[in-house]
Every structure is written in C-alpha cells, then in structure tokens.
Design a protein around this motif. Structure first.
Motif, PDB file in Angstrom:
ATOM      1  N   UNK B  31      33.872  33.963  70.841  1.00 54.90           N
ATOM      2  CA  UNK B  31      33.700  34.357  72.017  1.00 54.90           C
ATOM      3  C   UNK B  31      33.842  35.443  71.789  1.00 54.90           C
ATOM      4  N   UNK B  32      34.003  36.204  70.397  1.00 50.35           N
ATOM      5  CA  UNK B  32      34.036  37.441  70.737  1.00 50.35           C
ATOM      6  C   UNK B  32      33.884  37.555  68.232  1.00 50.35           C
ATOM      7  N   UNK B  35      32.520  43.405  65.174  1.00 53.12           N
ATOM      8  CA  UNK B  35      32.470  44.635  65.681  1.00 53.12           C
ATOM      9  C   UNK B  35      34.175  44.864  66.388  1.00 53.12           C
ATOM     10  N   UNK B  36      34.816  44.449  65.924  1.00 54.86           N
ATOM     11  CA  UNK B  36      36.467  44.497  66.981  1.00 54.86           C
ATOM     12  C   UNK B  36      37.690  44.190  65.477  1.00 54.86           C
ATOM     13  N   UNK B  37      38.374  44.760  65.352  1.00 50.35           N
ATOM     14  CA  UNK B  37      39.851  44.424  64.530  1.00 50.35           C
ATOM     15  C   UNK B  37      39.741  42.664  65.127  1.00 50.35           C
ATOM     16  N   UNK B  38      39.208  41.823  64.370  1.00 48.14           N
ATOM     17  CA  UNK B  38      38.949  40.707  64.918  1.00 48.14           C
ATOM     18  C   UNK B  38      38.347  39.707  65.194  1.00 48.14           C
ATOM     19  N   UNK B  39      37.857  38.747  65.098  1.00 47.13           N
ATOM     20  CA  UNK B  39      37.050  38.122  66.208  1.00 47.13           C
ATOM     21  C   UNK B  39      38.373  37.026  66.939  1.00 47.13           C
ATOM     22  N   UNK B  40      37.585  36.466  67.825  1.00 52.42           N
ATOM     23  CA  UNK B  40      37.991  35.016  68.872  1.00 52.42           C
ATOM     24  C   UNK B  40      37.437  33.970  68.607  1.00 52.42           C
ATOM     25  N   UNK B  41      37.552  32.712  68.571  1.00 52.57           N
ATOM     26  CA  UNK B  41      36.956  31.761  68.218  1.00 52.57           C
ATOM     27  C   UNK B  41      37.442  30.810  69.039  1.00 52.57           C
ATOM     28  N   UNK B  42      36.573  29.766  69.549  1.00 53.82           N
ATOM     29  CA  UNK B  42      37.257  29.105  70.410  1.00 53.82           C
ATOM     30  C   UNK B  42      37.760  27.845  69.371  1.00 53.82           C
ATOM     31  N   UNK B  43      38.830  27.142  70.315  1.00 57.25           N
ATOM     32  CA  UNK B  43      39.523  25.784  69.512  1.00 57.25           C
ATOM     33  C   UNK B  43      39.939  25.017  70.272  1.00 57.25           C
ATOM     34  N   UNK B  44      38.549  24.065  70.468  1.00 53.92           N
ATOM     35  CA  UNK B  44      38.963  23.315  71.820  1.00 53.92           C
ATOM     36  C   UNK B  44      39.865  22.658  71.632  1.00 53.92           C
ATOM     37  N   UNK B 144      36.243  28.084  59.615  1.00 55.75           N
ATOM     38  CA  UNK B 144      37.872  27.837  60.954  1.00 55.75           C
ATOM     39  C   UNK B 144      36.569  26.179  61.243  1.00 55.75           C
TER      40      UNK B 144
END
Lengths: 318, 318
Positions: B31-32, B35-44, B144
């Motif tokens: 999802x992100x 390039x930022x402080x952390x990544x954002x991943x889907x965890x459906x 993950x």
C-alpha cells in the motif's frame, strides 16, 4: 571452545536462543511467538506498518561507550520511532543478531534484555529473530505496527502555510557524542541520550489524530530530515530558530566544549524526535512545539529565512 | 572517494537507494512502498506472519561461489520458505544491507535485482529496507505473509500415527557445497541448488488446506529439522530411507566424490524443502512424498527404525 567458556560459541545457538526467549511475557498482539518458522502477530487494522534498521558496531554504537543493554534499547527505539512517524502504534519487533563466535554470551543476553525493555516501554514484545556468526556485531531490527484505522502519515503531504512542529529531544544525542568523543562520560543526561534515545512513540498516532499532513522521524538531523520531507512534499520549510528548544544543559555543554548548541539542535541526529506538519490556524497538539512554517519549494529549507551554513546530516559511506 | 568510482561510497547512500528502488513495480499488497519512514502492507487476514533471517558473507554465501544476484535470490528464498512453512502466502520483503564502503555498487544493485526476482517468483515485492556501512557484507531479510483465514501450521501439532511427508529438493544444496568445496563448478544443477534454493512456496498453504498437523522449513537438514519438529510436538519420527527421493544426479555426484548421497538427503541443509505431518489414512497432497511416520517421543528421530549415525545438522558458532 568448551560448552561453558562464556562465549556464544560455547553456549551454542540453540541454548542462546533459549536464554534470550525463556520467561519473556508476550503481549496479546503476539499470537505465536519465538520457536517456530515465523511469528504470527495481530494486525487488526487489516494493514501492517513495517520498518527495518540495521545497527553496526563501530558505526552506530560502540561497546566501549554503551552497555550492551543500551545498544539493545537503541536498536529497538530507532525502529519503533519509524512506526510512530507513520501515525501507527507498534505491535512487535523481530531481531537478527550477527556476532563473532568469541562474543561473551552476556553481551547478547544483555542486548536482548535492553531490546525487551524498550519493547515493553512501547507496550510490545520481541516475537522472533535469528542469530548467526559474523566478524562484527550487527543488530538488525524490524518493527511492525498497526494504524488503528488512521491513514498513514507520509512525508509527502505538507502544504505551503502548514505549521512545522516537533515533539521529543533535539541535539541531545549530538551533544552526547561530542562529550564521548572528548573522552568524557558526563553530563550523564546528554551521554545517555546518545546511548539510547527516548522517542515519543505515542506522539505519532497523536499527531495523526490531530490532522498532521506529513511526518518524519528525526534520525539524520532536523534540517536533513525536514529536507527529505520538503523534497517528498514538493515544498520548502523555514525554521524560526528562536522557537527551538535549546535546553540549558545543551548550552552548558556547548560552552564547556566550545561548540554551538544550536548547531546540535539543527543538525544532530539520533534523538529520534518526531517532526510533523499541521494545517495552519490552530495549535499543534499538546507536547508538540511549533518551530516554523511550510513555504514554497523554491525557498528550500531555511533557518530564519536563510540557508543554514553548516553541513546538515549524516550519510552512510561518505 | 569520488562520486563516480563505482563503489557504494562513491555512489552514496541516497543515490544507491534510488538505484535499487527506481522503476520497481510494487504488487497490490504494497500500500506504501520504499521512501517513507516505514512501508504499509495489506494484511487482509487481520494477522501477519513475520520471519527474519540474516545471511553473512563467508558464512552463508561466498561471492567467489555465487553471483550477487544469486545471493539476493537466496536471501529472499530462505525467508519466504519460513512464511510458507506456516501455511501462509508471502506478502512482502524488507531488506537490510550492511557492506564495506569499497563494495562495488554493482554488487548491491545485482543483489537487489536477485531479491526482486525471487520476490516476484513468490508474487510479491520488496517494500522497504536500510543500507549501512560495515566491515563485511551482511544481508538481513524480513518476510511478511498472510494466512488467508487458515490456522498457522506450527511445529508442535504432530501426533503419533501421522504421515511424514516432504515437498521440494533434499540433498541438492549439500551436494553442491561438496562440489564447490572441491573447486569444481559443475554439475550445474547441484551447484545452482547451493547458490539459490527453489523452495516450493505454494506447497505451504496447500499443506495447510490439506490438514497438515505440523510443518517446518528444512534449512538445517532433514533429520535436524524433523528433530526440532519432533521435540516441539513431543513425538518421535521414523524415516523410511527407501521412500526418500535420491535423485540420479545426486548418485552420480556422490560416486564422483566418493560421498554417500543418502547422507546429503538426510543431513544436508539449505534446500528449503518443506516437511510436514498429515493425519493417517489418506495420501499427502499432490507434489508431496510420504517418507515416514510419527511415532512416540521415546523412539526419537530414527531412520528405518534405528538412530542415524552421522551428525545431523548445522549449528552456528560451533
């Protein structure tokens, strides 16, 4: 090496894993902890925030300056701050440790103790990891977090007119580094700030709830990290130096060492304060300090309207 | 070092991060991304499976035996296999790379290329990471995964009477190591198996869906890892050697080197096959091979009813 010579080689991989995991109390978010192929963590939001940082002996810490426990705390803290900077609450840590065979077992158990102490300060646990052989002590930490329904606060949302604010210490770790570099061990306040930062974890989700338009963890130095944020957002930023908190202790240390404490505040890294931007017209949330304003990209990152003359941050391998 | 001398120091941290991230196509689960402080991943699923492994130059790989791309593939594969062994599908990788300043930039970009290639083989991407300075090349990977509503398949659910089955190669990486250790570069099949394993990722969720009672990734060697599984489950395991697949190629290499290929199959690590137990009365799922049975704890781990005489796995620092 004998089984009881006090080194990790003597203790052995599996006994060492037992030593650092036995008796630890996992929080509710750890659905399955160490001891299997992988950990299972709660991710109630349906998204997971994840960040990895690697700390190397002689580069990011020195065991003659910091205790192994402090190194463990720092390794956890730098990662947890990244999770906070997205507006998320941390949920767990995973840790990889590489070290020479003759490393005292106690160095590793104390390092794990520090990591657990910092994890507990953030309300979480260490749910998994790996321990391997290397020539140099390397600690690799991955932190996971949960957004609790919030949109992630990225580096790219700042808009001209927004208020720039910070929460947490600035300049303390740099002052501590200067003290340690001169061979001193006090004042203990700045020295400990260098040994292990105390990032304001709760301030991340707090800022997100207050409508922060962008946020970053200050790891490289305030100007350097605001530079990253400004670049990502396509804006400029102007800092009002009079609004920065230059603590009396930093002024004292600066006087003693013949250094400019404002420079530590503007360019010193490793305190892991949070810097964020908020919509104009309104105060930043409690505990945050307004220190400047977002401007247009052409202005760049400035201090009192002018470029800052000193180098502004840390880059690896240079 | 100059900006264009071809080393990571010359290239610089931020340009190097750009080089390994630019143009990469992130899958929908990211999802992100970087390039930022952390990544954002889907965890459906509302849970996330997480595993960390650290690979060290000279310990887990050698750049005179493997190309940087193969090292990147291996670093990804060993972690993705851990996710599969829980019955989960991988969702993302994060990577920490520590290396000396004089490391050729191409080593790092090729390593990243290999990691991306293996991630794509598993249907995912590399969503974040860290690059730092160290004396030795160290690659730390966190994988993950998502359980898709399945219960995680742990090491502790095997029951006496269950069928023991494996999916994937066994003994190939050990044969490759023996070949490389003698200074040869062929047969390429076994040598490449040592350079980068090809774990059967989809077989993990497949086994979970088929009712696997326990599962483990074979990283240390079949007997060693079944020993971990037996200990966690409080059971014994007996392997029928006649049911193991000793490939003709392994027999050839064994004959050429004067080595016992069955020993590679039983004790060789690094192939990252999956081993699992299934309820009795019924065949293991397609692609899995039944090789033995779960017994009572007092029997231990045996081959054809007897203890196996050779050392049975890899332990760090010994």
């Amino acid at each position: 090496m004998s089984p009881d010579d006090g080194t990790v080689a003597g203790t052995g991989e599996f006994a060492l894993i037992d030593a650092v995991t036995a008796g630890r109390r996992q929080p509710a978010a750890t659905l399955l902890g160490p001891g299997d192929d992988a950990a299972v963590l709660a991710a109630p939001d349906g998204r997971v925030v994840a960040s990895t940082d690697v700390l190397v002996h002689g580069v990011h810490f020195r065991l003659d300056w910091s205790s192994p426990e402090q190194v463990g705390r720092k390794a956890a803290a730098v990662n947890l701050a990244d999770i906070a900077a997205m507006g998320a609450h941390p949920t767990s840590l995973l840790v990889g440790i590489a070290c020479p065979p003759d490393t005292p077992t106690e160095v590793i158990t104390e390092l794990a103790k520090g990591m657990w102490a910092e994890a507990e300060r953030a309300g979480i646990g260490v749910s998994g990891g790996d321990m391997v052989r290397a020539d140099q002590l390397v600690v690799s930490v991955t932190a996971l977090g949960d957004l609790g329904g919030r949109a992630p606060v990225t580096r790219s949302g700042a808009r001209p007119g927004d208020v720039v604010a910070v929460c947490g210490n600035l300049g303390w770790a740099a002052a501590g580094l200067a003290v340690l570099g001169r061979g001193f061990r006090s004042p203990v306040g700045v020295v400990n700030a260098q040994r292990c930062p105390e990032p304001p974890y709760a301030a991340g989700p707090q800022a997100a709830d207050a409508g922060a338009t962008s946020m970053i963890d200050v790891s490289d130095g305030l100007l350097a990290d605001l530079g990253h944020l400004a670049k990502s957002s396509g804006v400029g930023i102007d800092i009002r130096s009079a609004d920065l908190d230059v603590a009396p202790r930093l002024v004292e240390v600066g006087t003693a060492l013949g250094a400019d404490p404002l420079r530590w505040v503007l360019t010193g890294g490793e305190d892991h304060a949070l810097a964020a931007t908020f919509p104009p017209f309104g105060d930043p949330p409690e505990g945050w300090r307004a220190i400047g304003a977002v401007t247009i990209a052409e202005s760049g990152v400035t201090v009192d309207g002018k470029p800052y003359e000193h180098e502004s941050g840390w880059e690896h391998w240079r």
